[in-house]
Design a protein around this motif. Sequence first.
Motif, PDB file in Angstrom:
ATOM      1  N   ARG A  78       0.807  -1.226   0.000  1.00  7.73           N
ATOM      2  CA  ARG A  78       0.000   0.000   0.000  1.00  7.73           C
ATOM      3  C   ARG A  78       0.839   1.275   0.000  1.00  7.73           C
ATOM      4  O   ARG A  78       0.295   2.357  -0.099  1.00  7.73           O
ATOM      5  N   ASP A  99      -0.949   6.951  -4.815  1.00  9.74           N
ATOM      6  CA  ASP A  99      -2.078   7.821  -4.499  1.00  9.74           C
ATOM      7  C   ASP A  99      -2.720   8.284  -5.807  1.00  9.74           C
ATOM      8  O   ASP A  99      -2.169   8.093  -6.888  1.00  9.74           O
ATOM      9  N   GLU A 100      -3.894   8.859  -5.702  1.00  7.81           N
ATOM     10  CA  GLU A 100      -4.655   9.236  -6.893  1.00  7.81           C
ATOM     11  C   GLU A 100      -3.967  10.308  -7.731  1.00  7.81           C
ATOM     12  O   GLU A 100      -4.112  10.325  -8.957  1.00  7.81           O
ATOM     13  N   TYR A 140      -3.640   0.655  -2.461  1.00  9.04           N
ATOM     14  CA  TYR A 140      -3.164   1.918  -1.900  1.00  9.04           C
ATOM     15  C   TYR A 140      -4.080   2.312  -0.764  1.00  9.04           C
ATOM     16  O   TYR A 140      -5.168   1.763  -0.604  1.00  9.04           O
ATOM     17  N   GLU A 141      -3.632   3.246   0.052  1.00  7.27           N
ATOM     18  CA  GLU A 141      -4.409   3.669   1.218  1.00  7.27           C
ATOM     19  C   GLU A 141      -5.548   4.562   0.780  1.00  7.27           C
ATOM     20  O   GLU A 141      -5.329   5.626   0.197  1.00  7.27           O
ATOM     21  N   ASN A 142      -6.778   4.099   1.039  1.00  9.83           N
ATOM     22  CA  ASN A 142      -7.974   4.884   0.738  1.00  9.83           C
ATOM     23  C   ASN A 142      -9.117   4.353   1.582  1.00  9.83           C
ATOM     24  O   ASN A 142      -9.050   3.246   2.100  1.00  9.83           O
ATOM     25  N   ASN A 143     -10.154   5.134   1.725  1.00  6.19           N
ATOM     26  CA  ASN A 143     -11.284   4.756   2.581  1.00  6.19           C
ATOM     27  C   ASN A 143     -12.353   3.966   1.860  1.00  6.19           C
ATOM     28  O   ASN A 143     -13.322   3.540   2.472  1.00  6.19           O
ATOM     29  N   TYR A 164     -10.191   2.471 -11.443  1.00  8.28           N
ATOM     30  CA  TYR A 164     -10.360   2.016 -10.071  1.00  8.28           C
ATOM     31  C   TYR A 164     -11.459   0.967 -10.010  1.00  8.28           C
ATOM     32  O   TYR A 164     -12.494   1.107 -10.654  1.00  8.28           O
TER      33      TYR A 164
END
Length: 177
Positions: A78, A99-100, A140-143, A164
């Motif tokens: 991640r 990240d985006e 990756y880190e996302n909610n 995505y």
Amino acid sequence: MSTSSDSPHRVARAPGRGVVAGALASLCLAACAAFAPVTIVPGQAEADVVRALGPVTARYAMPDGTTRVEIARGPLGRQTYMIDVDAAGRVLRGEQVLDERHFAEIVDGMTEAQVLRRIGRPAERQPVGFVGRVVWSWRYENNLCLWFRVTFGPDGRTIGGGGYLPDPLCEPPFEPF
């Protein structure tokens, strides 16, 4: 069985709650420190960055003559840091690239090598049937529990940039009726 000090037989006792709680707290602090953000300072030695972030997972020669050092870390990949270093091994710049903002730089027609230099190795590579395509995926880190995916054609170039999709690790297992 007696537990008095004059007894030849002693009962073994498990560590107290305080010992176990202390060990767990130490483990949690070590894990958090291992994945905490790291400040990368221009001019510092590559070796110092590697000590802070972990082992190098790839090196890429850049068009300007510098070297991009990839350090992929974190559970399930991640986090990936890309650090540009000069010939003397000094950091020019570095950042976490999963990240985006960085994914938006992946556009139609990029080669596999260009994508690797931009966002590093994928967490997963899947061939797509008989059509000669391959899909690379990055967690990756996302909610929203998404992952970023890029499809490459038989010529090794991206088709349509990236997109995505829900990360299958977040999906509950399928149970037929």
